[in-house]
Design a protein around this motif. Structure first.
Motif, mmCIF file in Angstrom:
data_model
loop_
_atom_site.group_PDB
_atom_site.id
_atom_site.type_symbol
_atom_site.label_atom_id
_atom_site.label_comp_id
_atom_site.label_asym_id
_atom_site.label_seq_id
_atom_site.Cartn_x
_atom_site.Cartn_y
_atom_site.Cartn_z
ATOM 1 N N LEU A 1 41.339 32.753 30.723
ATOM 2 C CA LEU A 1 40.054 33.182 31.275
ATOM 3 C C LEU A 1 40.163 33.493 32.770
ATOM 4 O O LEU A 1 39.577 34.467 33.257
ATOM 5 C CB LEU A 1 38.996 32.112 31.027
ATOM 6 C CG LEU A 1 38.613 31.886 29.558
ATOM 7 C CD1 LEU A 1 37.621 30.735 29.440
ATOM 8 C CD2 LEU A 1 38.023 33.155 28.952
ATOM 9 N N LEU A 2 40.907 32.678 33.493
ATOM 10 C CA LEU A 2 41.060 32.910 34.932
ATOM 11 C C LEU A 2 41.824 34.198 35.209
ATOM 12 O O LEU A 2 41.482 34.951 36.129
ATOM 13 C CB LEU A 2 41.779 31.721 35.582
ATOM 14 C CG LEU A 2 40.955 30.435 35.717
ATOM 15 C CD1 LEU A 2 41.845 29.288 36.172
ATOM 16 C CD2 LEU A 2 39.795 30.639 36.686
ATOM 17 N N ASP A 3 42.848 34.466 34.407
ATOM 18 C CA ASP A 3 43.598 35.719 34.588
ATOM 19 C C ASP A 3 42.747 36.936 34.228
ATOM 20 O O ASP A 3 42.825 37.977 34.881
ATOM 21 C CB ASP A 3 44.869 35.697 33.746
ATOM 22 C CG ASP A 3 45.951 34.798 34.340
ATOM 23 O OD1 ASP A 3 45.827 34.424 35.514
ATOM 24 O OD2 ASP A 3 46.923 34.486 33.622
ATOM 25 N N MET A 4 41.929 36.814 33.190
ATOM 26 C CA MET A 4 41.019 37.896 32.842
ATOM 27 C C MET A 4 39.999 38.123 33.949
ATOM 28 O O MET A 4 39.626 39.268 34.243
ATOM 29 C CB MET A 4 40.295 37.580 31.527
ATOM 30 C CG MET A 4 41.163 37.651 30.287
ATOM 31 S SD MET A 4 40.245 37.323 28.751
ATOM 32 C CE MET A 4 39.161 38.766 28.700
ATOM 33 N N LEU A 5 39.568 37.028 34.580
ATOM 34 C CA LEU A 5 38.566 37.123 35.642
ATOM 35 C C LEU A 5 39.051 37.980 36.806
ATOM 36 O O LEU A 5 38.260 38.700 37.432
ATOM 37 C CB LEU A 5 38.202 35.719 36.126
ATOM 38 C CG LEU A 5 37.103 35.625 37.192
ATOM 39 C CD1 LEU A 5 35.782 36.154 36.641
ATOM 40 C CD2 LEU A 5 36.942 34.186 37.667
ATOM 41 N N LYS A 6 40.336 37.937 37.089
ATOM 42 C CA LYS A 6 40.883 38.736 38.195
ATOM 43 C C LYS A 6 40.617 40.222 37.967
ATOM 44 O O LYS A 6 40.144 40.936 38.863
ATOM 45 C CB LYS A 6 42.377 38.461 38.353
ATOM 46 C CG LYS A 6 42.711 37.052 38.801
ATOM 47 C CD LYS A 6 44.165 36.902 39.191
ATOM 48 C CE LYS A 6 45.120 37.081 38.047
ATOM 49 N NZ LYS A 6 46.527 36.797 38.440
ATOM 50 N N GLY A 7 40.956 40.706 36.773
ATOM 51 C CA GLY A 7 40.725 42.114 36.475
ATOM 52 C C GLY A 7 39.251 42.452 36.412
ATOM 53 O O GLY A 7 38.821 43.517 36.871
ATOM 54 N N TYR A 8 38.456 41.541 35.851
ATOM 55 C CA TYR A 8 37.019 41.749 35.706
ATOM 56 C C TYR A 8 36.351 41.911 37.069
ATOM 57 O O TYR A 8 35.543 42.829 37.284
ATOM 58 C CB TYR A 8 36.426 40.563 34.958
ATOM 59 C CG TYR A 8 35.033 40.781 34.423
ATOM 60 C CD1 TYR A 8 34.825 41.349 33.164
ATOM 61 C CD2 TYR A 8 33.903 40.414 35.164
ATOM 62 C CE1 TYR A 8 33.547 41.547 32.664
ATOM 63 C CE2 TYR A 8 32.631 40.603 34.683
ATOM 64 C CZ TYR A 8 32.453 41.164 33.435
ATOM 65 O OH TYR A 8 31.185 41.360 32.955
ATOM 66 N N VAL A 9 36.708 41.024 37.995
ATOM 67 C CA VAL A 9 36.101 41.038 39.335
ATOM 68 C C VAL A 9 36.467 42.309 40.082
ATOM 69 O O VAL A 9 35.622 42.903 40.779
ATOM 70 C CB VAL A 9 36.549 39.789 40.131
ATOM 71 C CG1 VAL A 9 36.231 39.945 41.611
ATOM 72 C CG2 VAL A 9 35.868 38.544 39.577
ATOM 73 N N ALA B 1 46.381 39.599 30.117
ATOM 74 C CA ALA B 1 45.035 39.045 30.255
ATOM 75 C C ALA B 1 44.281 39.721 31.393
ATOM 76 O O ALA B 1 43.078 40.008 31.273
ATOM 77 C CB ALA B 1 45.104 37.530 30.491
ATOM 78 N N THR B 2 44.963 39.978 32.504
ATOM 79 C CA THR B 2 44.321 40.652 33.640
ATOM 80 C C THR B 2 43.884 42.059 33.254
ATOM 81 O O THR B 2 42.797 42.516 33.629
ATOM 82 C CB THR B 2 45.282 40.697 34.837
ATOM 83 O OG1 THR B 2 45.683 39.362 35.174
ATOM 84 C CG2 THR B 2 44.612 41.321 36.051
#
Length: 210
Positions: free
Chosen positions: A64-72, A113-114
């Motif tokens: 989730l944290l790695d996905m959050l990087k790309g999302y942000v 994930a990112t």
């Protein structure tokens, strides 16, 4: 394009790279065990390896944290009103930062994930297409018994990104809908080939517990 806009675009892309460089798997494992995640398990600085070393809850957290990087990064670019081309560069930058973090000797994770986080921020249907194609291409390879699961995962992820991009080209979607995915496909392929050259995946190593 004036000087201030060039500075904004350059700063945004560079910041995106450094956001990608925040290797959550590395820092969490270092904090919990005092060891480098790249010296444990498969040697990959990613959620799957952390899950094997620290347990399944940590896999979910790192994913989730790695996905959050790309999302942000995508939401930030949209919020600032930057164009499709600039946001595309930022997506490539944040994923490249995850794969090749400067502070870690340019040896990071796979960046899948990112990428998914960035694509999710763009459009959830695109991510659904990538996940679907990944499943269709991944499981037959593993079930055949002729390929290591981690290699199958990397190959399937690249295939999913590129096939989804191709389908969007055929549907004549906007530039960012497919160009960023095609570029990401090449980035992931380059990372995959460089890992194979380093002998990845490594034999199972120490599985240090927290």
């Amino acid at each position: 394009m004036n000087t201030s806009h060039i500075a904004l675009v350059t700063g945004y892309v560079v910041l995106s790279y450094f956001i990608g460089c925040i290797s959550t798997s590395y820092y969490v494992t270092k904090t919990r065990t005092g060891k480098d995640i790249r010296d444990l398990g498969s040697g990959n600085a990613g959620a799957q390896n952390v899950g094997k070393v620290l347990g399944r809850p940590w896999f979910v957290a790192i994913l989730l944290l790695d996905m959050l990087k790309g999302y942000v990064v995508v939401l930030g670019g949209v919020h600032m009103g930057l164009g499709d081309g600039v946001v595309t560069l930022a997506i490539v930058a944040v994923v490249s930062g995850h794969i090749w973090p400067a502070q870690m000797g340019f040896r990071g994770g796979m960046g899948i994930a990112t990428s998914l986080g960035a694509v999710l921020a763009f459009h959830w249907l695109v991510m659904a297409g990538i996940v679907g194609i990944f499943a269709v291409t991944y499981f037959p390879q593993v079930c055949s018994g002729r390929i290591v699961a981690r290699k199958a995962a990397a190959r399937s992820a690249v295939a999913a990104i590129n096939l989804t991009a191709l389908s969007m080209v055929l549907m004549k979607q906007p530039l960012m809908s497919w160009l960023s995915l095609i570029i990401l496909g090449f980035v992931h392929y380059a990372a995959y080939r460089s890992r194979l050259a380093r002998g990845w995946p490594h034999p199972a190593r120490d599985k240090a517990a927290a």
